[in-house]
Every structure is written in structure tokens, then in C-alpha cells.
Design a protein around this motif. Sequence first.
Motif, PDB file in Angstrom:
ATOM      1  N   ALA A   1     -25.378 -13.919  -8.122  1.00 30.55           N
ATOM      2  CA  ALA A   1     -25.280 -12.697  -6.883  1.00 30.55           C
ATOM      3  C   ALA A   1     -24.192 -13.078  -5.780  1.00 30.55           C
ATOM      4  O   ALA A   1     -22.718 -12.800  -5.527  1.00 30.55           O
ATOM      5  CB  ALA A   1     -25.924 -12.140  -7.126  1.00 30.55           C
TER       6      ALA A   1
ATOM      7  N   ARG B   1     -20.264 -11.645  -5.232  1.00 26.13           N
ATOM      8  CA  ARG B   1     -20.103 -10.633  -3.968  1.00 26.13           C
ATOM      9  C   ARG B   1     -18.432 -11.278  -3.453  1.00 26.13           C
ATOM     10  O   ARG B   1     -17.651 -10.429  -2.695  1.00 26.13           O
ATOM     11  CB  ARG B   1     -21.008 -10.629  -3.426  1.00 26.13           C
ATOM     12  CG  ARG B   1     -22.091  -9.603  -3.676  1.00 26.13           C
ATOM     13  CD  ARG B   1     -22.922  -8.866  -3.368  1.00 26.13           C
ATOM     14  NE  ARG B   1     -24.057  -8.806  -3.995  1.00 26.13           N
ATOM     15  CZ  ARG B   1     -25.392  -8.678  -4.099  1.00 26.13           C
ATOM     16  NH1 ARG B   1     -25.732 -10.149  -4.095  1.00 26.13           N
ATOM     17  NH2 ARG B   1     -26.244  -8.118  -4.849  1.00 26.13           N
TER      18      ARG B   1
ATOM     19  N   LEU C   1     -23.320  -8.384 -13.989  1.00 25.06           N
ATOM     20  CA  LEU C   1     -23.753  -9.984 -14.153  1.00 25.06           C
ATOM     21  C   LEU C   1     -25.189  -9.333 -15.067  1.00 25.06           C
ATOM     22  O   LEU C   1     -25.695  -8.652 -13.968  1.00 25.06           O
ATOM     23  CB  LEU C   1     -24.245 -10.455 -12.647  1.00 25.06           C
ATOM     24  CG  LEU C   1     -24.783 -11.606 -12.529  1.00 25.06           C
ATOM     25  CD1 LEU C   1     -24.278 -12.717 -13.191  1.00 25.06           C
ATOM     26  CD2 LEU C   1     -25.610 -11.861 -11.007  1.00 25.06           C
TER      27      LEU C   1
ATOM     28  N   LEU D   1     -20.321 -13.200 -15.688  1.00 26.37           N
ATOM     29  CA  LEU D   1     -19.644 -11.652 -15.659  1.00 26.37           C
ATOM     30  C   LEU D   1     -18.428 -11.076 -15.936  1.00 26.37           C
ATOM     31  O   LEU D   1     -18.033 -11.846 -16.801  1.00 26.37           O
ATOM     32  CB  LEU D   1     -19.425 -12.535 -14.143  1.00 26.37           C
ATOM     33  CG  LEU D   1     -20.297 -12.775 -12.766  1.00 26.37           C
ATOM     34  CD1 LEU D   1     -19.645 -14.223 -12.271  1.00 26.37           C
ATOM     35  CD2 LEU D   1     -20.656 -11.725 -12.071  1.00 26.37           C
TER      36      LEU D   1
ATOM     37  N   ILE E   1     -22.027  -6.082  -9.355  1.00 32.59           N
ATOM     38  CA  ILE E   1     -21.742  -6.856  -8.135  1.00 32.59           C
ATOM     39  C   ILE E   1     -20.700  -5.923  -7.457  1.00 32.59           C
ATOM     40  O   ILE E   1     -19.652  -6.032  -7.727  1.00 32.59           O
ATOM     41  CB  ILE E   1     -21.098  -8.223  -8.636  1.00 32.59           C
ATOM     42  CG1 ILE E   1     -22.692  -9.323  -9.602  1.00 32.59           C
ATOM     43  CG2 ILE E   1     -20.124  -9.102  -7.682  1.00 32.59           C
ATOM     44  CD1 ILE E   1     -23.641  -9.498  -8.468  1.00 32.59           C
TER      45      ILE E   1
END
Length: 281
Positions: free
Chosen positions: A30, A34, A42, A52, A198
Motif C-alpha cells: 500500500a 500510493r 488493493l 492491485l 489506494i
Amino acid sequence: MSTEASSRAGRTDPAPGALLLCRAEPDSVAPVARLLRERMLLTCAGQGWSVLVPEGGPWLRGEEPVDRVMTGWATALAVGAPWAVLALWWDAERGGYTLASGFRRPVGYIWLTNGTPVGEDEAMRTFAARLGLDPVLDVQSLDRLAQPDPASDARARLRGLLAVLTRVGLSLPAGLAPGESADRLREVVRDRPDAVPIEWENRRETVRDELQVAAGRRLTPWLPWSGDPKARALALAQLAAGLPLAAWGLRHRSGGWLAAGTLLLAHGALGVLYDLSHPRD
């Protein structure tokens, strides 16, 4: 209408779509994801795997081929990480994958929509070696995917690839299948209780929070803020690699490679910032 024409009329070509499979737990993925500055979802994808699902992408707007974008994103996510990133992608004409790991050159393979292989056999063996697959049984399965088979289209080839990866813990959520549209993929993940959105908030607080998470919880000890000389060298290497990638992406109007360069620059800058703000005795 001829039989051939009827067959074409009844066939639905795959809508463009893509998945990013990371060989790491979601908590580790994560913070890095980003930095791509793309809206994604995610979720867990088996033991030691995450997936993802992009909320959108340049390929949906006809701005850039899906394979080029996904190669850039996979490369950016994998640089400096101890885990590999596998991008699966497909459109109306082709389907394929790109495997990125560290600073090594990405390896990939392509099939035409009808399943015709157009990649190099050596790519499959490199793929197996980098993921630690069985050099005999798994390589034999991968080699079959690179052989002509009129009964297997690109979607079936990608499913076969995923079947091999189940032997190393991969287990995609039901409904996340090659050939599905981007809308369908998002719908599947959005309904999962463990799905994490995300997003890039574009605020200084975001950077500060990422540094605090890394320093306090150590979720991602491989990142440039791990606090040793190797981490400092990695941060500088990311800055050095990110600048030409970002410049190349801008010059060629490639969103994927621009994202890769931007992520490297951001990650390297975070590492240097953390190093400067936490002097060692």
C-alpha cells in the motif's frame, strides 16, 4: 452470411484490462502503490500475494497501450523491493504479462488474441527462475504455454500462467480473471471486505504519515528509510534512475514510464529526507 462471418459476429473481443500482482502482503504494498498517483483497489491474493486493480488508466481513454503503461507501473513498484511485481494485461488484439523485480530488466511474453505465441521462449525460463518456480515441472507447464495450440486463446494462456503460480501461493479472488473488463474487475474487488482504496492525497501530511509508518511499524524495512548505509545508497540510486525515466516519459508522452520515473524520484526523495531528518550517532 458465411460461417466465418457468423463466427466473427458472435465473438466478443476482450475489453482492455489489467492486474498488478505483487508478491507481498497488502500492508507492504500500500505505501508504495500510493506513490503511483493512480486510483486503485488493493486486496489479498493468496499467501504472500496482493493484487492491485486500477480504477482507470490511459488505455481506457485511448491515450497509451495498456502493455506499455503496465510495464512502467510494474517496474516502478518493484525497484528496490525484495518482492516481484507481475503485470497482467489484455486488449482486443493481444494479451500478456510483464514481470519486474528490482533493478533488473523486466521480462515479458505476449500472445495474440487467438492464442498465437509471439514471445521468446527464454522469457518463460527467466520468469520461472525469478519467481523461484520448479525448474522442471513448472518450466514444462510454462513451455506448453509458448507452443501453438488452436484451442487456447490469449485469455486461456493467461489463466494457465496463473494456474502455475498457485503452486507458490497465488490465489486470485473469484471473478478476477483475464479478459474481464475494467469495470467488472473493480466491481469484484470493491465488494470484498478487505479491499483497500489506494489514492494519492497530494498533501505534505501524506509524506509525513508514510515516514512515520515506516519508522514506527517497520512494515516495509527494505525502503530507503530503513536506517542503514545501504538504504541511503538505494535512495540515491532511485533518484539517479528516476530522473531519466521521468524525462523519457515526458518526451515520449508515456504515462507508464512517467509514473515509474515519478515514483522513483518520490521514493528516493523520501529516503533522503528521512536520512537527513534522523541523523545517526
